[in-house]
Design a protein around this motif. Structure first.
Motif, PDB file in Angstrom:
ATOM      1  N   LYS A 203       0.816  -1.221   0.000  1.00  0.00           N
ATOM      2  CA  LYS A 203       0.000   0.000   0.000  1.00  0.00           C
ATOM      3  C   LYS A 203       0.851   1.273   0.000  1.00  0.00           C
ATOM      4  O   LYS A 203       0.305   2.378  -0.050  1.00  0.00           O
ATOM      5  CB  LYS A 203      -0.914   0.007   1.237  1.00  0.00           C
ATOM      6  CG  LYS A 203      -1.862  -1.183   1.328  1.00  0.00           C
ATOM      7  CD  LYS A 203      -2.854  -1.201   0.189  1.00  0.00           C
ATOM      8  CE  LYS A 203      -3.787  -2.390   0.248  1.00  0.00           C
ATOM      9  NZ  LYS A 203      -4.727  -2.338   1.384  1.00  0.00           N
ATOM     10  N   ALA A 204       2.172   1.137   0.034  1.00  0.00           N
ATOM     11  CA  ALA A 204       3.046   2.291   0.233  1.00  0.00           C
ATOM     12  C   ALA A 204       2.935   3.319  -0.894  1.00  0.00           C
ATOM     13  O   ALA A 204       2.897   4.530  -0.641  1.00  0.00           O
ATOM     14  CB  ALA A 204       4.496   1.837   0.390  1.00  0.00           C
ATOM     15  N   THR A 205       2.894   2.872  -2.147  1.00  0.00           N
ATOM     16  CA  THR A 205       2.805   3.818  -3.262  1.00  0.00           C
ATOM     17  C   THR A 205       1.482   4.561  -3.238  1.00  0.00           C
ATOM     18  O   THR A 205       1.432   5.789  -3.424  1.00  0.00           O
ATOM     19  CB  THR A 205       2.982   3.086  -4.601  1.00  0.00           C
ATOM     20  OG1 THR A 205       4.284   2.490  -4.646  1.00  0.00           O
ATOM     21  CG2 THR A 205       2.833   4.042  -5.768  1.00  0.00           C
ATOM     22  N   ALA A 206       0.392   3.839  -3.010  1.00  0.00           N
ATOM     23  CA  ALA A 206      -0.921   4.485  -2.950  1.00  0.00           C
ATOM     24  C   ALA A 206      -0.986   5.486  -1.796  1.00  0.00           C
ATOM     25  O   ALA A 206      -1.554   6.577  -1.938  1.00  0.00           O
ATOM     26  CB  ALA A 206      -2.020   3.429  -2.807  1.00  0.00           C
ATOM     27  N   VAL A 207      -0.400   5.125  -0.667  1.00  0.00           N
ATOM     28  CA  VAL A 207      -0.384   6.022   0.492  1.00  0.00           C
ATOM     29  C   VAL A 207       0.396   7.298   0.167  1.00  0.00           C
ATOM     30  O   VAL A 207      -0.042   8.410   0.482  1.00  0.00           O
ATOM     31  CB  VAL A 207       0.226   5.307   1.715  1.00  0.00           C
ATOM     32  CG1 VAL A 207       0.626   6.305   2.800  1.00  0.00           C
ATOM     33  CG2 VAL A 207      -0.759   4.289   2.278  1.00  0.00           C
ATOM     34  N   ASN A 208       1.542   7.144  -0.463  1.00  0.00           N
ATOM     35  CA  ASN A 208       2.341   8.310  -0.824  1.00  0.00           C
ATOM     36  C   ASN A 208       1.594   9.206  -1.811  1.00  0.00           C
ATOM     37  O   ASN A 208       1.581  10.439  -1.667  1.00  0.00           O
ATOM     38  CB  ASN A 208       3.669   7.864  -1.428  1.00  0.00           C
ATOM     39  CG  ASN A 208       4.608   9.028  -1.681  1.00  0.00           C
ATOM     40  OD1 ASN A 208       4.917   9.799  -0.779  1.00  0.00           O
ATOM     41  ND2 ASN A 208       5.053   9.170  -2.914  1.00  0.00           N
ATOM     42  N   GLY A 213       0.843  13.377  -3.270  1.00  0.00           N
ATOM     43  CA  GLY A 213       0.614  13.562  -4.696  1.00  0.00           C
ATOM     44  C   GLY A 213      -0.414  14.644  -4.962  1.00  0.00           C
ATOM     45  O   GLY A 213      -1.016  15.199  -4.037  1.00  0.00           O
ATOM     46  N   PRO A 214      -0.648  14.962  -6.217  1.00  0.00           N
ATOM     47  CA  PRO A 214      -1.668  15.955  -6.558  1.00  0.00           C
ATOM     48  C   PRO A 214      -3.064  15.422  -6.281  1.00  0.00           C
ATOM     49  O   PRO A 214      -3.274  14.209  -6.250  1.00  0.00           O
ATOM     50  CB  PRO A 214      -1.459  16.169  -8.058  1.00  0.00           C
ATOM     51  CG  PRO A 214      -0.886  14.870  -8.543  1.00  0.00           C
ATOM     52  CD  PRO A 214      -0.010  14.388  -7.422  1.00  0.00           C
ATOM     53  N   LEU A 215      -3.995  16.321  -6.052  1.00  0.00           N
ATOM     54  CA  LEU A 215      -5.404  15.956  -5.960  1.00  0.00           C
ATOM     55  C   LEU A 215      -5.842  15.501  -7.336  1.00  0.00           C
ATOM     56  O   LEU A 215      -5.823  16.286  -8.287  1.00  0.00           O
ATOM     57  CB  LEU A 215      -6.222  17.151  -5.489  1.00  0.00           C
ATOM     58  CG  LEU A 215      -7.729  16.964  -5.404  1.00  0.00           C
ATOM     59  CD1 LEU A 215      -8.075  15.944  -4.343  1.00  0.00           C
ATOM     60  CD2 LEU A 215      -8.409  18.289  -5.101  1.00  0.00           C
ATOM     61  N   SER A 216      -6.224  14.234  -7.462  1.00  0.00           N
ATOM     62  CA  SER A 216      -6.502  13.692  -8.788  1.00  0.00           C
ATOM     63  C   SER A 216      -7.457  12.529  -8.704  1.00  0.00           C
ATOM     64  O   SER A 216      -7.384  11.705  -7.781  1.00  0.00           O
ATOM     65  CB  SER A 216      -5.186  13.220  -9.428  1.00  0.00           C
ATOM     66  OG  SER A 216      -5.428  12.491 -10.611  1.00  0.00           O
ATOM     67  N   ALA A 217      -8.343  12.437  -9.698  1.00  0.00           N
ATOM     68  CA  ALA A 217      -9.250  11.298  -9.791  1.00  0.00           C
ATOM     69  C   ALA A 217      -8.502  10.007 -10.061  1.00  0.00           C
ATOM     70  O   ALA A 217      -9.040   8.919  -9.837  1.00  0.00           O
ATOM     71  CB  ALA A 217     -10.287  11.541 -10.882  1.00  0.00           C
ATOM     72  N   ILE A 218      -7.253  10.093 -10.536  1.00  0.00           N
ATOM     73  CA  ILE A 218      -6.466   8.883 -10.769  1.00  0.00           C
ATOM     74  C   ILE A 218      -6.120   8.217  -9.444  1.00  0.00           C
ATOM     75  O   ILE A 218      -5.965   7.000  -9.364  1.00  0.00           O
ATOM     76  CB  ILE A 218      -5.184   9.221 -11.559  1.00  0.00           C
ATOM     77  CG1 ILE A 218      -5.558   9.714 -12.961  1.00  0.00           C
ATOM     78  CG2 ILE A 218      -4.255   8.020 -11.670  1.00  0.00           C
ATOM     79  CD1 ILE A 218      -6.320   8.679 -13.789  1.00  0.00           C
ATOM     80  N   CYS A 219      -5.977   8.997  -8.385  1.00  0.00           N
ATOM     81  CA  CYS A 219      -5.822   8.452  -7.031  1.00  0.00           C
ATOM     82  C   CYS A 219      -7.001   8.947  -6.199  1.00  0.00           C
ATOM     83  O   CYS A 219      -6.923  10.008  -5.576  1.00  0.00           O
ATOM     84  CB  CYS A 219      -4.504   8.899  -6.396  1.00  0.00           C
ATOM     85  SG  CYS A 219      -4.269   8.282  -4.700  1.00  0.00           S
ATOM     86  N   PRO A 220      -8.111   8.217  -6.198  1.00  0.00           N
ATOM     87  CA  PRO A 220      -9.311   8.693  -5.499  1.00  0.00           C
ATOM     88  C   PRO A 220      -9.070   9.073  -4.036  1.00  0.00           C
ATOM     89  O   PRO A 220      -9.683  10.018  -3.529  1.00  0.00           O
ATOM     90  CB  PRO A 220     -10.267   7.503  -5.623  1.00  0.00           C
ATOM     91  CG  PRO A 220      -9.852   6.831  -6.886  1.00  0.00           C
ATOM     92  CD  PRO A 220      -8.359   6.953  -6.920  1.00  0.00           C
ATOM     93  N   ALA A 221      -8.163   8.360  -3.364  1.00  0.00           N
ATOM     94  CA  ALA A 221      -7.912   8.651  -1.949  1.00  0.00           C
ATOM     95  C   ALA A 221      -7.299  10.026  -1.744  1.00  0.00           C
ATOM     96  O   ALA A 221      -7.368  10.579  -0.636  1.00  0.00           O
ATOM     97  CB  ALA A 221      -6.995   7.583  -1.354  1.00  0.00           C
ATOM     98  N   SER A 222      -6.718  10.616  -2.788  1.00  0.00           N
ATOM     99  CA  SER A 222      -6.146  11.953  -2.646  1.00  0.00           C
ATOM    100  C   SER A 222      -7.214  12.984  -2.310  1.00  0.00           C
ATOM    101  O   SER A 222      -6.905  14.065  -1.800  1.00  0.00           O
ATOM    102  CB  SER A 222      -5.408  12.363  -3.927  1.00  0.00           C
ATOM    103  OG  SER A 222      -6.313  12.531  -5.015  1.00  0.00           O
ATOM    104  N   ALA A 223      -8.483  12.659  -2.552  1.00  0.00           N
ATOM    105  CA  ALA A 223      -9.577  13.568  -2.197  1.00  0.00           C
ATOM    106  C   ALA A 223      -9.615  13.839  -0.698  1.00  0.00           C
ATOM    107  O   ALA A 223     -10.165  14.860  -0.261  1.00  0.00           O
ATOM    108  CB  ALA A 223     -10.913  12.991  -2.664  1.00  0.00           C
ATOM    109  N   LEU A 224      -9.026  12.949   0.097  1.00  0.00           N
ATOM    110  CA  LEU A 224      -9.008  13.172   1.545  1.00  0.00           C
ATOM    111  C   LEU A 224      -8.176  14.384   1.928  1.00  0.00           C
ATOM    112  O   LEU A 224      -8.290  14.888   3.051  1.00  0.00           O
ATOM    113  CB  LEU A 224      -8.484  11.923   2.267  1.00  0.00           C
ATOM    114  CG  LEU A 224      -9.318  10.649   2.091  1.00  0.00           C
ATOM    115  CD1 LEU A 224      -8.726   9.513   2.913  1.00  0.00           C
ATOM    116  CD2 LEU A 224     -10.781  10.871   2.465  1.00  0.00           C
ATOM    117  N   GLN A 225      -7.349  14.878   1.004  1.00  0.00           N
ATOM    118  CA  GLN A 225      -6.632  16.129   1.257  1.00  0.00           C
ATOM    119  C   GLN A 225      -7.607  17.287   1.487  1.00  0.00           C
ATOM    120  O   GLN A 225      -7.250  18.287   2.094  1.00  0.00           O
ATOM    121  CB  GLN A 225      -5.709  16.450   0.082  1.00  0.00           C
ATOM    122  CG  GLN A 225      -4.583  15.454  -0.141  1.00  0.00           C
ATOM    123  CD  GLN A 225      -3.794  15.767  -1.404  1.00  0.00           C
ATOM    124  OE1 GLN A 225      -3.788  16.891  -1.891  1.00  0.00           O
ATOM    125  NE2 GLN A 225      -3.132  14.762  -1.955  1.00  0.00           N
TER     126      GLN A 225
END
Length: 266
Positions: A203-208, A213-225
């Motif tokens: 899970k390390a890459t997804a967590v990073n 990372g940028p706020l992006s739909a490519i990483c849905p969890a980034s929305a938690l920013q």
């Protein structure tokens, strides 16, 4: 984001359980958002133990799960209803009439079912604390990469990576659903607090990506920013790709002083 880095998965589960216990102990009618998957199992074990030791009463709790497979019988061993019953619901004194999953059978319109689930959450007063895991591809719930950041509860087609990751749970000749009903990203962000648990180097890459990372739909969890009260609880393995870990550890030590004095919640 409050990023908490702990030694191992056991400490992650123990810390997460402290948030749940405090909410249930101090709020008259707490509403919990729950998750399935391997990571929350240790959390549920801790909560069951606390209940058995008379430290926590679930009789006044309402719960809403993140997701459920599309067109699966609730009695099916692969359903998330059965998962929750096996790991939590049948082992505590929660009124199972107050436990909800976003179910949708073949004869039901998933759009209508999604709207109905949103109404149930609203009628309950909203979710006080939403428990989350994170997929290796950055999904939260079954909000796969490219999911709308404003999405509500709806049906989603699962990615090949998610299907492959979950295939270990199905027998070779067993039907594996390719679609699921899931809370949307906007639904998750509407929770008053969110607590995401992640363990392991896979899970390390997804967590990073989620945290730095940028706020992006490519990483849905980034929305938690975007969330005012997002708590990210990691073991060292899941945090291994994060830079500036010293700051996160120090900041958490300072936050703990506030929590001890004023509690975990506003």
């Amino acid at each position: 984001m409050q990023v908490i880095i702990l030694e191992n998965p056991e400490e992650v589960a123990q810390h997460a359980s402290q948030w749940v216990v405090e909410l249930i102990t101090k709020k008259a009618k707490p509403v919990l958002g729950l998750a399935t998957g391997s990571t929350p199992i240790s959390l549920y074990k801790n909560l069951v133990k606390s209940h058995q030791e008379d430290q926590i009463d679930f009789s006044h709790v309402t719960s809403f799960n993140l997701d459920e497979y599309h067109n699966i019988d609730i009695a099916n061993e692969q359903s998330y209803r059965v998962f929750m019953k096996n790991h939590l619901f049948d082992k505590i004194n929660i009124d199972q009439k107050n436990t909800h999953l976003p179910t949708c059978t073949q004869n039901e319109n998933p759009r209508v079912q999604g709207l109905a689930y949103e109404e149930k959450i609203k009628h309950a007063g909203g979710i006080d604390l939403q428990i989350l895991g994170i997929g290796a591809n950055g999904h939260i719930g079954f909000n796969e990469p490219t999911s709308s950041l404003r999405s509500k509860t709806r049906i989603k087609t699962l990615t090949q990576q998610t299907l492959q990751d979950n295939s270990r749970l199905f027998k070779a000749d067993e039907y594996q659903p390719t679609m699921a009903m899931t809370m949307g990203i906007s639904t998750i962000l509407d929770a008053k607090y969110v607590l995401l648990m992640a363990t392991g180097t896979n899970k390390a890459t997804a967590v990073n990506d989620m945290i730095t990372g940028p706020l992006s739909a490519i990483c849905p969890a980034s929305a938690l920013q975007l969330h005012e009260h997002a708590i990210i609880v990691l073991d060292k393995a899941a945090a291994s790709e994060l830079a500036n870990q010293e700051y996160f550890i120090w900041a958490n030590e300072e936050h703990q002083k506030i929590n001890k004095t004023y509690g975990f919640f506003l």
